[in-house]
Design a protein around this motif. Structure first.
Motif, PDB file in Angstrom:
ATOM      1  N   SER B 179       0.828  -1.218   0.000  1.00 44.76           N
ATOM      2  CA  SER B 179       0.000   0.000   0.000  1.00 44.76           C
ATOM      3  C   SER B 179       0.859   1.264   0.000  1.00 44.76           C
ATOM      4  O   SER B 179       0.400   2.317  -0.406  1.00 44.76           O
ATOM      5  CB  SER B 179      -0.934   0.002   1.201  1.00 44.76           C
ATOM      6  OG  SER B 179      -0.206   0.144   2.402  1.00 44.76           O
ATOM      7  N   TYR B 180       2.120   1.139   0.454  1.00 44.33           N
ATOM      8  CA  TYR B 180       2.971   2.331   0.481  1.00 44.33           C
ATOM      9  C   TYR B 180       3.330   2.792  -0.930  1.00 44.33           C
ATOM     10  O   TYR B 180       3.760   3.915  -1.132  1.00 44.33           O
ATOM     11  CB  TYR B 180       4.251   2.066   1.281  1.00 44.33           C
ATOM     12  CG  TYR B 180       3.957   1.530   2.658  1.00 44.33           C
ATOM     13  CD1 TYR B 180       2.978   2.133   3.448  1.00 44.33           C
ATOM     14  CD2 TYR B 180       4.607   0.417   3.152  1.00 44.33           C
ATOM     15  CE1 TYR B 180       2.675   1.633   4.694  1.00 44.33           C
ATOM     16  CE2 TYR B 180       4.313  -0.077   4.406  1.00 44.33           C
ATOM     17  CZ  TYR B 180       3.343   0.533   5.172  1.00 44.33           C
ATOM     18  OH  TYR B 180       3.042   0.046   6.404  1.00 44.33           O
ATOM     19  N   LEU B 181       3.167   1.900  -1.903  1.00 39.52           N
ATOM     20  CA  LEU B 181       3.488   2.261  -3.276  1.00 39.52           C
ATOM     21  C   LEU B 181       2.309   2.926  -3.971  1.00 39.52           C
ATOM     22  O   LEU B 181       2.473   3.523  -5.031  1.00 39.52           O
ATOM     23  CB  LEU B 181       3.882   1.020  -4.090  1.00 39.52           C
ATOM     24  CG  LEU B 181       5.350   0.634  -4.023  1.00 39.52           C
ATOM     25  CD1 LEU B 181       5.653  -0.034  -2.700  1.00 39.52           C
ATOM     26  CD2 LEU B 181       5.706  -0.277  -5.167  1.00 39.52           C
ATOM     27  N   GLY B 182       1.127   2.791  -3.385  1.00 35.12           N
ATOM     28  CA  GLY B 182      -0.059   3.389  -4.002  1.00 35.12           C
ATOM     29  C   GLY B 182      -0.218   2.938  -5.435  1.00 35.12           C
ATOM     30  O   GLY B 182      -0.202   1.741  -5.727  1.00 35.12           O
ATOM     31  N   GLU B 183      -0.318   3.902  -6.345  1.00 36.95           N
ATOM     32  CA  GLU B 183      -0.537   3.607  -7.768  1.00 36.95           C
ATOM     33  C   GLU B 183       0.588   2.755  -8.361  1.00 36.95           C
ATOM     34  O   GLU B 183       0.392   2.050  -9.349  1.00 36.95           O
ATOM     35  CB  GLU B 183      -0.653   4.917  -8.562  1.00 36.95           C
ATOM     36  CG  GLU B 183      -1.880   5.759  -8.221  1.00 36.95           C
ATOM     37  CD  GLU B 183      -3.177   5.142  -8.724  1.00 36.95           C
ATOM     38  OE1 GLU B 183      -3.110   4.383  -9.702  1.00 36.95           O
ATOM     39  OE2 GLU B 183      -4.235   5.409  -8.111  1.00 36.95           O
TER      40      GLU B 183
END
Lengths: 329, 207
Positions: B179-183
């Motif tokens: 989730s820390y990478l997002g897109e």
């Protein structure tokens, strides 16, 4: 992979043993687990436990000692420790005053620490927790796991540890730890990835002229990739994000410029030079600065900046006595 | 029907599959996470294997509970508590049986999935292991209701799990370290969803 290790299977064990052999006056290891506790248990105060995956040295075992932690639990590299090790740590340090867990906000860490706390409570130990989430690179929302805990965690160890040392109650120590979390923000960037020994491969790949911005502390890629910048430019960019997140105007702060493992102090001082100038220009008064390796990512080249907004209580506790392998105050 | 010995054999087979795919899963995790999923899964099932002798003779609920507790207490990270919880819940639901059929298996899997959702505070569509688990369970329930044999039910589950893995590629991760990478997590399959598809395939191969 080129590392001075003996085998990938024994990295964590040998590191912990070496650490204890370096600081026998401060630390001892619990049999059967990679849990480090103070050489001399202190009764009559709230006990603090923290930990996480290995690879962040000196975090967290380096902060075990007077005025900071009572125990640190070390998992496999970048992997949260399992709940049985955490439980053994809690049991070893528990006092009548109770135990405060300082958890960095990662899914695995939170799950394993909470499971250990549930088991400890069944054995009659009072346990409370705080979850550190200081990384402004990650968007916080109700629908995600939220922000990561990064180098700002060290300020939580320092200040909550000092509060516990005063004989404060579990609720009071938890409250001051939460106050630190509410007032500290961090963000980092990396110029080279780290390599987990057991995997043998770097966590990401970067071209010679690129950097990762919004990096975490587990070698995972950051939020985005950019062309390499000068120290001043990247510092300005990170500070801008940090200062936009909470209102620091007119306040006193503590600053941490944290090295990721392979970035020399020379570069960290250059970065701090800019941090100090920018904050001074904005009328933010730096009362304490930490420059060095506090929360590393094995051999990653990179750094993070943390800014903690202080009030009188936090300022006093930050300056209070600490005597640990990694921080002395 | 599946007896205790076969359950233990399948668990040992899962360990082999995790060891064989350790690097593959770790590479997937390197791309969007912290690069240790394969290592942790292999380490966890190696611990289960160490206990295999003690498992023999226990009832199936107990075998699964012991497996789950081993994963929870020895692995760490998030795969340890999540897979561990799944096995523990499955074991509790199946209970003290020495033989189980497809209905028991599906009931156990359903309880395991509920355990993962609760422990991970997650649901489908968030680019996690649930995205292969849930469609696999649904496909198997449907086949089972239609009266298909064990092999056909499991094959439908494997196909749905693999499709579920594919479906994680366009998803934006909102849970776990991806989730820390997002897109930037878009375009990559989820390692946890992938490891579940491998485990289910190993069960299927045993029939």
């Amino acid at each position: 992979m080129k590392k001075f290790i003996n085998s990938v299977e024994t990295v964590e064990d040998e590191m912990i043993q070496g650490l204890v052999k370096a600081y026998p006056k401060y630390l001892k290891k619990i049999d059967g687990h990679n849990v480090i506790v103070r050489a001399n248990k202190k009764e009559g105060k709230v006990a603090l436990i923290s930990g996480g995956g290995s690879g962040h040295e000196p975090a967290h075992a380096g902060y075990v000692g007077e005025g900071m932690l009572d125990a640190a639990v070390a998992g496999a590299v970048y992997t949260s420790p399992a709940s049985d090790a955490i439980l053994e740590g809690i049991k070893a340090i528990a006092t009548d005053q109770g135990v405060l867990m300082v958890i960095k906000n990662y899914t695995g860490d939170v799950m394993n620490f909470e499971m250990a706390a549930e088991m400890a409570e069944m054995e009659g130990i009072k346990v409370k927790q705080v979850v550190v989430n200081d990384d402004v690179a990650v968007k916080d929302s109700l629908y995600t796991v939220g922000r990561r805990g990064v180098a700002g965690t060290v300020f939580v160890h320092k200040i909550a540890g000092a509060m516990a040392e005063t004989g404060a109650s579990l609720d009071e120590v938890q409250a001051v730890a939460q106050k630190v979390i509410d007032n500290v923000r961090s963000m980092g960037a990396a110029s080279l990835p780290s390599t987990i020994p057991a995997s043998g491969k770097p966590g990401f790949e970067l071209a010679e002229d690129e950097m990762e911005v919004g990096i975490g502390i587990h070698g995972e890629p950051g939020t985005h990739r950019e062309k390499m910048m000068t120290a001043n430019d990247i510092t300005d960019h990170l500070l801008e994000r940090i200062l936009a997140d909470i209102d620091y105007s007119g306040s006193e702060v503590a600053v941490m410029v944290n090295g990721s493992g392979s970035t020399p102090l020379m570069e960290l001082y250059i970065i701090n030079n800019r941090v100090a100038d920018v904050l001074a220009e904005k009328g933010i008064k730096v009362v304490d600065t930490y420059v060095g390796e506090y929360m590393t990512s094995i051999d990653m080249a990179g750094f993070s900046i943390s800014v903690l907004k202080l009030d009188d209580q936090l300022k006093e506790l930050l300056a209070a006595k600490a005597d640990t392998p990694a921080i002395k105050a | 029907m599946t007896d205790q010995k076969k359950v233990v054999d399948i668990l040992l087979g899962m360990g082999r599959v995790m060891e064989e795919n350790k690097e593959f899963l770790t590479d997937l995790d390197n791309t969007i996470g912290d690069g240790d999923h394969g290592i942790n899964m292999a380490r966890g099932f190696a611990e289960v294997e160490k206990q295999a002798e003690g498992l023999a003779g226990k009832d199936i609920g107990n075998i699964l509970k012991t497996t789950g507790m081993t994963l929870v207490s020895k692995v760490g990270g998030s795969s340890g508590p999540l897979y561990g919880t799944a096995f523990m819940k499955a074991g509790m639901t199946i209970g003290a049986k020495t033989e189980i059929g497809m209905d028991d298996f599906l009931g156990g899997l359903e309880a395991g999935i509920e355990g993962v959702k609760a422990r991970g505070k997650s649901t489908t569509g968030e680019k996690t292991m649930l995205d292969s688990m849930v469609p696999a369970l649904e496909a198997m329930k449907e086949k089972q209701a239609a009266g298909a044999d064990v092999k056909a039910v499991l094959e439908a589950g494997v196909a749905a799990a693999e499709a579920g893995v594919e479906a994680t590629k366009p998803m934006v991760a909102t849970k776990g370290r991806a989730s820390y990478l997002g897109e930037r997590s878009v375009g990559h399959q989820d390692p946890g969803a992938t490891s579940f598809a491998f485990l289910l395939k190993e069960i299927c191969n045993a029939y």
